[in-house]
Design a protein around this motif. Sequence first.
Motif, mmCIF file in Angstrom:
data_model
loop_
_atom_site.group_PDB
_atom_site.id
_atom_site.type_symbol
_atom_site.label_atom_id
_atom_site.label_comp_id
_atom_site.label_asym_id
_atom_site.label_seq_id
_atom_site.Cartn_x
_atom_site.Cartn_y
_atom_site.Cartn_z
ATOM 1 N N HIS A 110 0.795 -1.025 -0.059
ATOM 2 C CA HIS A 110 0.269 -0.164 0.002
ATOM 3 C C HIS A 110 0.930 1.282 0.099
ATOM 4 O O HIS A 110 1.475 1.693 1.059
ATOM 5 N N CYS A 157 -0.131 -4.781 3.962
ATOM 6 C CA CYS A 157 -1.067 -5.905 4.785
ATOM 7 C C CYS A 157 -0.369 -7.212 4.307
ATOM 8 O O CYS A 157 0.175 -7.277 3.261
ATOM 9 N N HIS A 191 -6.979 -8.448 -2.726
ATOM 10 C CA HIS A 191 -6.898 -7.602 -1.565
ATOM 11 C C HIS A 191 -7.360 -6.255 -2.351
ATOM 12 O O HIS A 191 -7.387 -6.045 -3.555
ATOM 13 N N THR A 192 -8.076 -5.245 -1.458
ATOM 14 C CA THR A 192 -8.433 -4.211 -1.780
ATOM 15 C C THR A 192 -7.227 -3.048 -1.911
ATOM 16 O O THR A 192 -6.322 -3.332 -0.957
ATOM 17 N N LYS A 243 -6.042 0.815 -0.773
ATOM 18 C CA LYS A 243 -6.064 1.707 0.311
ATOM 19 C C LYS A 243 -6.285 3.442 -0.329
ATOM 20 O O LYS A 243 -5.720 3.685 -1.366
ATOM 21 N N HIS A 298 -9.106 1.161 3.507
ATOM 22 C CA HIS A 298 -9.117 0.166 2.254
ATOM 23 C C HIS A 298 -10.549 0.526 1.527
ATOM 24 O O HIS A 298 -11.354 0.981 1.961
HETATM 25 ZN ZN LIG Z 1 -4.504 -3.849 2.974
#
Ligand SMILES: [Zn+2]
Length: 269
Positions: free
Chosen positions: A37, A43, A61-62, A64, A70
Motif C-alpha cells: 500500500h 498488509c 485484496h483491496t 487503500k 481500504h
Molecule cells: Zn490492505
Amino acid sequence: MARKYAPEVHLAPAGDDWTRPANVDWYLARVQMRFDHPGCPDCEILAVGSVTQSNMFSQSHTTKGTFCKHTDKRLYSKDSEKKFFLQPPNDDVHKGSSNPADWIVYTHVKSKIGGGYYIQYWFFYPYNDSVASVNHEADWEHITVTLNERGEPVSVYYAQHDVGTSVGWASIQPTGTHPIVYSADGSHASYPRAGSYDIPSTPFKDRAISGGPVWQTWNNLVNMGEKRFPLNGQTFVLYGGRWGEKGEMDVTSGPQGPPFQGSFYDENR
Ligand SMILES: [Zn+2]
C-alpha cells in the motif's frame, strides 16, 4: 528431450558466493505474502508457513485510499499485479538451500516455426547479490537451447540481466549433450565460460568462477507448462505478483515469475 540438453551449471565457489539455488516449494514454505500500500502500512495476505503453490494465485485484496482506509477496488494475485509480493522474514532464507537435492530446474518448451523447439531452463535463487545498490530478493534466471527440425541442438542463449548472448552449438564444449553454464557470482547471470564480463550500461562486472559446486540439472528437472496452463502441479505459474520484497525501485524489487516476464516468450531475451 529437455532432459537430454539440460545444462550443467557451475556455481561460484562458496568463498566467493554465499547464495545458492533453491526451488519454488522450498521458498514458499519460508516466506509470507504481503500487499503493497504505497504511503500506507502494507498488509499481510498469507503468513509464513501458509503460502503454497495451491493458494498463492487465488488471493485478492483491496487498495487503500484516503487516511489509509481500504477501498472497494479489489486486485487479484492471478493477474500481473506487482502489489502482491513474497517476503522472507529473515536473511537466512536468502542463502538458498545448501542441499543440492533442493535445486530444481523448471523447463518451458516451445515449438519453433519451421520445425524444432526452444527449450528454456529456468533457475531460481532466493537472492540476487551482485551490485549493492541493485540487489533484490528472488532471482529467476534462464538459458534457452534451440533445437532444429531434426531435434539437433543449434545454439544456446545465455541470459545476462536484460540482455544475453547466443552461442552456436559448435562453439559450445558440452558435457556429453549438456551445455555448460557458469552462474555468475551473486548475480547468477549465465555465461558459457568462466571469466570477467562487463555488465552493459553499468561500471560493474560479472564474475563467472570455476571450482564451485556443479549442478547437473537433468537429475532434477520439471516442466512448468505455460502461462495459465501449469503442468506437473506447478501452479506457481498462475501467480502474477512479485517473488521478493517490493523495493524502492523496480531493479531493487523481487521480479515476477517466468510467465510474467517478456523473455518467457522470446528466445532472444
Ligand atoms: Zn490492505
